[in-house]
Design a protein around this motif. Structure first.
Motif, PDB file in Angstrom:
ATOM      1  N   ASN A   1       3.483  -3.315  -4.369  1.00 39.04           N
ATOM      2  CA  ASN A   1       2.289  -2.520  -4.660  1.00 39.04           C
ATOM      3  C   ASN A   1       1.847  -2.753  -6.101  1.00 39.04           C
ATOM      4  O   ASN A   1       1.957  -1.878  -6.956  1.00 39.04           O
ATOM      5  CB  ASN A   1       2.579  -1.035  -4.405  1.00 39.04           C
ATOM      6  CG  ASN A   1       1.323  -0.186  -4.440  1.00 39.04           C
ATOM      7  OD1 ASN A   1       0.274  -0.627  -4.883  1.00 39.04           O
ATOM      8  ND2 ASN A   1       1.452   1.046  -3.995  1.00 39.04           N
ATOM      9  N   TRP A   2       1.336  -3.952  -6.329  1.00 40.98           N
ATOM     10  CA  TRP A   2       0.967  -4.361  -7.686  1.00 40.98           C
ATOM     11  C   TRP A   2      -0.244  -3.612  -8.212  1.00 40.98           C
ATOM     12  O   TRP A   2      -0.449  -3.525  -9.415  1.00 40.98           O
ATOM     13  CB  TRP A   2       0.702  -5.864  -7.708  1.00 40.98           C
ATOM     14  CG  TRP A   2       1.843  -6.661  -7.163  1.00 40.98           C
ATOM     15  CD1 TRP A   2       3.167  -6.536  -7.479  1.00 40.98           C
ATOM     16  CD2 TRP A   2       1.783  -7.699  -6.183  1.00 40.98           C
ATOM     17  NE1 TRP A   2       3.926  -7.428  -6.767  1.00 40.98           N
ATOM     18  CE2 TRP A   2       3.097  -8.165  -5.963  1.00 40.98           C
ATOM     19  CE3 TRP A   2       0.738  -8.289  -5.470  1.00 40.98           C
ATOM     20  CZ2 TRP A   2       3.391  -9.181  -5.069  1.00 40.98           C
ATOM     21  CZ3 TRP A   2       1.034  -9.310  -4.577  1.00 40.98           C
ATOM     22  CH2 TRP A   2       2.349  -9.746  -4.381  1.00 40.98           C
ATOM     23  N   GLY A   3      -1.053  -3.054  -7.312  1.00 38.21           N
ATOM     24  CA  GLY A   3      -2.227  -2.307  -7.749  1.00 38.21           C
ATOM     25  C   GLY A   3      -1.969  -0.835  -7.972  1.00 38.21           C
ATOM     26  O   GLY A   3      -2.864  -0.100  -8.374  1.00 38.21           O
ATOM     27  N   GLY A   4      -0.728  -0.381  -7.717  1.00 42.82           N
ATOM     28  CA  GLY A   4      -0.389   1.014  -7.958  1.00 42.82           C
ATOM     29  C   GLY A   4      -1.098   1.986  -7.042  1.00 42.82           C
ATOM     30  O   GLY A   4      -1.257   3.164  -7.372  1.00 42.82           O
ATOM     31  N   TYR A   5      -1.510   1.528  -5.862  1.00 41.93           N
ATOM     32  CA  TYR A   5      -2.232   2.402  -4.932  1.00 41.93           C
ATOM     33  C   TYR A   5      -1.312   3.492  -4.396  1.00 41.93           C
ATOM     34  O   TYR A   5      -0.145   3.247  -4.098  1.00 41.93           O
ATOM     35  CB  TYR A   5      -2.789   1.583  -3.770  1.00 41.93           C
ATOM     36  CG  TYR A   5      -3.624   2.382  -2.802  1.00 41.93           C
ATOM     37  CD1 TYR A   5      -4.910   2.799  -3.145  1.00 41.93           C
ATOM     38  CD2 TYR A   5      -3.131   2.738  -1.553  1.00 41.93           C
ATOM     39  CE1 TYR A   5      -5.681   3.543  -2.264  1.00 41.93           C
ATOM     40  CE2 TYR A   5      -3.904   3.473  -0.665  1.00 41.93           C
ATOM     41  CZ  TYR A   5      -5.172   3.873  -1.028  1.00 41.93           C
ATOM     42  OH  TYR A   5      -5.925   4.608  -0.153  1.00 41.93           O
ATOM     43  N   SER A   6      -1.857   4.694  -4.262  1.00 38.29           N
ATOM     44  CA  SER A   6      -1.066   5.809  -3.750  1.00 38.29           C
ATOM     45  C   SER A   6      -1.951   6.719  -2.912  1.00 38.29           C
ATOM     46  O   SER A   6      -2.979   7.213  -3.385  1.00 38.29           O
ATOM     47  CB  SER A   6      -0.450   6.610  -4.899  1.00 38.29           C
ATOM     48  OG  SER A   6       0.322   7.690  -4.403  1.00 38.29           O
ATOM     49  N   ASN A   7      -1.553   6.921  -1.650  1.00 40.82           N
ATOM     50  CA  ASN A   7      -2.288   7.779  -0.725  1.00 40.82           C
ATOM     51  C   ASN A   7      -1.264   8.420   0.200  1.00 40.82           C
ATOM     52  O   ASN A   7      -0.729   7.762   1.086  1.00 40.82           O
ATOM     53  CB  ASN A   7      -3.298   6.939   0.067  1.00 40.82           C
ATOM     54  CG  ASN A   7      -4.118   7.764   1.034  1.00 40.82           C
ATOM     55  OD1 ASN A   7      -3.652   8.760   1.588  1.00 40.82           O
ATOM     56  ND2 ASN A   7      -5.346   7.333   1.257  1.00 40.82           N
ATOM     57  N   PRO A   8      -0.936   9.707  -0.009  1.00 37.19           N
ATOM     58  CA  PRO A   8       0.100  10.366   0.788  1.00 37.19           C
ATOM     59  C   PRO A   8      -0.130  10.281   2.294  1.00 37.19           C
ATOM     60  O   PRO A   8       0.818  10.128   3.068  1.00 37.19           O
ATOM     61  CB  PRO A   8       0.057  11.819   0.297  1.00 37.19           C
ATOM     62  CG  PRO A   8      -0.477  11.724  -1.100  1.00 37.19           C
ATOM     63  CD  PRO A   8      -1.470  10.595  -1.058  1.00 37.19           C
ATOM     64  N   GLU A   9      -1.380  10.382   2.724  1.00 39.37           N
ATOM     65  CA  GLU A   9      -1.681  10.300   4.152  1.00 39.37           C
ATOM     66  C   GLU A   9      -1.334   8.916   4.705  1.00 39.37           C
ATOM     67  O   GLU A   9      -0.770   8.789   5.792  1.00 39.37           O
ATOM     68  CB  GLU A   9      -3.161  10.613   4.387  1.00 39.37           C
ATOM     69  CG  GLU A   9      -3.546  10.688   5.848  1.00 39.37           C
ATOM     70  CD  GLU A   9      -4.999  11.064   6.059  1.00 39.37           C
ATOM     71  OE1 GLU A   9      -5.462  10.962   7.214  1.00 39.37           O
ATOM     72  OE2 GLU A   9      -5.675  11.453   5.084  1.00 39.37           O
ATOM     73  N   LEU A  10      -1.665   7.887   3.937  1.00 36.63           N
ATOM     74  CA  LEU A  10      -1.329   6.525   4.359  1.00 36.63           C
ATOM     75  C   LEU A  10       0.182   6.321   4.334  1.00 36.63           C
ATOM     76  O   LEU A  10       0.737   5.641   5.204  1.00 36.63           O
ATOM     77  CB  LEU A  10      -2.024   5.500   3.469  1.00 36.63           C
ATOM     78  CG  LEU A  10      -1.742   4.035   3.801  1.00 36.63           C
ATOM     79  CD1 LEU A  10      -2.180   3.695   5.218  1.00 36.63           C
ATOM     80  CD2 LEU A  10      -2.418   3.113   2.800  1.00 36.63           C
ATOM     81  N   ASP A  11       0.875   6.896   3.357  1.00 33.01           N
ATOM     82  CA  ASP A  11       2.337   6.778   3.292  1.00 33.01           C
ATOM     83  C   ASP A  11       2.973   7.263   4.590  1.00 33.01           C
ATOM     84  O   ASP A  11       3.880   6.621   5.135  1.00 33.01           O
ATOM     85  CB  ASP A  11       2.895   7.592   2.118  1.00 33.01           C
ATOM     86  CG  ASP A  11       2.545   6.995   0.765  1.00 33.01           C
ATOM     87  OD1 ASP A  11       2.112   5.825   0.719  1.00 33.01           O
ATOM     88  OD2 ASP A  11       2.709   7.701  -0.240  1.00 33.01           O
ATOM     89  N   VAL A  12       2.495   8.396   5.097  1.00 35.85           N
ATOM     90  CA  VAL A  12       3.033   8.952   6.342  1.00 35.85           C
ATOM     91  C   VAL A  12       2.803   7.976   7.494  1.00 35.85           C
ATOM     92  O   VAL A  12       3.705   7.716   8.302  1.00 35.85           O
ATOM     93  CB  VAL A  12       2.386  10.324   6.641  1.00 35.85           C
ATOM     94  CG1 VAL A  12       2.771  10.797   8.038  1.00 35.85           C
ATOM     95  CG2 VAL A  12       2.807  11.353   5.593  1.00 35.85           C
ATOM     96  N   ALA A  13       1.603   7.405   7.555  1.00 41.42           N
ATOM     97  CA  ALA A  13       1.282   6.471   8.637  1.00 41.42           C
ATOM     98  C   ALA A  13       2.124   5.203   8.535  1.00 41.42           C
ATOM     99  O   ALA A  13       2.623   4.694   9.547  1.00 41.42           O
ATOM    100  CB  ALA A  13      -0.203   6.124   8.601  1.00 41.42           C
TER     101      ALA A  13
ATOM    102  N   LEU B   1       0.798  -1.227   0.000  1.00 41.87           N
ATOM    103  CA  LEU B   1       0.000   0.000   0.000  1.00 41.87           C
ATOM    104  C   LEU B   1       0.831   1.278   0.000  1.00 41.87           C
ATOM    105  O   LEU B   1       0.301   2.360  -0.267  1.00 41.87           O
ATOM    106  CB  LEU B   1      -0.947   0.002   1.203  1.00 41.87           C
ATOM    107  CG  LEU B   1      -1.986  -1.119   1.220  1.00 41.87           C
ATOM    108  CD1 LEU B   1      -2.834  -1.043   2.481  1.00 41.87           C
ATOM    109  CD2 LEU B   1      -2.871  -1.072  -0.020  1.00 41.87           C
ATOM    110  N   ARG B   2       2.125   1.184   0.284  1.00 44.94           N
ATOM    111  CA  ARG B   2       2.995   2.366   0.249  1.00 44.94           C
ATOM    112  C   ARG B   2       3.213   2.775  -1.199  1.00 44.94           C
ATOM    113  O   ARG B   2       3.437   1.926  -2.075  1.00 44.94           O
ATOM    114  CB  ARG B   2       4.337   2.031   0.905  1.00 44.94           C
ATOM    115  CG  ARG B   2       5.362   3.159   0.915  1.00 44.94           C
ATOM    116  CD  ARG B   2       4.929   4.270   1.844  1.00 44.94           C
ATOM    117  NE  ARG B   2       5.990   5.236   2.129  1.00 44.94           N
ATOM    118  CZ  ARG B   2       6.353   6.219   1.312  1.00 44.94           C
ATOM    119  NH1 ARG B   2       5.783   6.363   0.132  1.00 44.94           N
ATOM    120  NH2 ARG B   2       7.302   7.061   1.674  1.00 44.94           N
ATOM    121  N   THR B   3       3.100   4.056  -1.487  1.00 42.46           N
ATOM    122  CA  THR B   3       3.367   4.537  -2.845  1.00 42.46           C
ATOM    123  C   THR B   3       4.740   4.052  -3.295  1.00 42.46           C
ATOM    124  O   THR B   3       5.741   4.289  -2.610  1.00 42.46           O
ATOM    125  CB  THR B   3       3.316   6.078  -2.894  1.00 42.46           C
ATOM    126  OG1 THR B   3       2.026   6.519  -2.460  1.00 42.46           O
ATOM    127  CG2 THR B   3       3.585   6.579  -4.304  1.00 42.46           C
ATOM    128  N   GLY B   4       4.784   3.367  -4.424  1.00 42.76           N
ATOM    129  CA  GLY B   4       6.043   2.836  -4.936  1.00 42.76           C
ATOM    130  C   GLY B   4       6.538   1.602  -4.215  1.00 42.76           C
ATOM    131  O   GLY B   4       7.665   1.162  -4.458  1.00 42.76           O
TER     132      GLY B   4
END
Length: 200
Positions: free
Chosen positions: A172-184, A165-168
């Motif tokens: 992350n085979w689904g290409g999900y990107s959420n900056p707020e989740l990245d921080v968490a 789920l981390r950007t990059g």
């Protein structure tokens, strides 16, 4: 462990969170768990496992709600405008491809059942079933739309969530990107105390 659907957000149709939510509302987890997995598994309420300290009842994924899914799709402009039983928007039919691998009969039954539910509400759901090397290779290179997968040995949230789920993220085979989740996720990975990781 978990069995879950991986949505490829690089696909324009699935980049829309409302579309992913509508499709999730068409996954009848109780029937899949009770009838296909014969009660061996349990219905998940979120990506967090109940055995983890971070688990909370407050975070819940969409539940099975075909009528709600149809209403949400209609809000997005997907209706049966020509009466052929298939939802469409701007002349394009709503087509989704579901995939899994041939080595697991439970996953085959589950994906075919999800296909039938989706078709019952007007989605042109297609199923692709291939051998494990072809399936996993396709998922890992982002060639899928919605793939039924599993993940085992989940003793820590980081193992399931960071890479996927981390950007990059490397998984992350689904290409999900959420900056707020990245921080968490970053905070959870670098914190030494369980309480701090839960808060993240």
């Amino acid at each position: 462990g978990v069995t879950y659907l991986n949505f490829n957000t690089r696909v324009p149709l699935l980049a829309d969170a409302d579309m992913r939510r509508a499709l999730a509302m068409l996954v009848d987890q109780e029937t899949i768990v009770d009838a296909i997995y014969e009660g061996v598994d349990v219905v998940a309420t979120s990506i967090l496992l109940p055995s983890w300290p971070a688990y909370t009842e407050e975070i819940r994924q969409p539940s099975f709600d075909p009528e709600g899914a149809v209403a949400l799709l209609a809000e997005m402009g997907w209706t049966d405008s020509n009466g052929d039983g298939i939802l469409d928007r701007d002349g394009e039919p709503l087509t989704v491809t579901l995939s899994t691998h041939s080595e697991d009969p439970n996953r085959i039954q589950a994906i075919e059942y999800i296909q039938n539910v989706m078709r019952s509400v007007g989605i042109d759901a297609q199923v692709t079933i291939s051998d494990w090397p072809s399936f996993s290779g396709g998922v890992q290179t982002g060639q899928h739309q919605v793939a039924l997968l599993g993940w085992l040995n989940l003793v820590d949230p980081d193992r399931l969530m960071f890479g996927q789920l981390r950007t990059g993220g490397t998984l992350n085979w689904g290409g999900y990107s959420n900056p707020e989740l990245d921080v968490a996720l970053d905070a959870g990975r670098t914190s030494l105390e369980i309480a701090d990781r839960v808060d993240a």
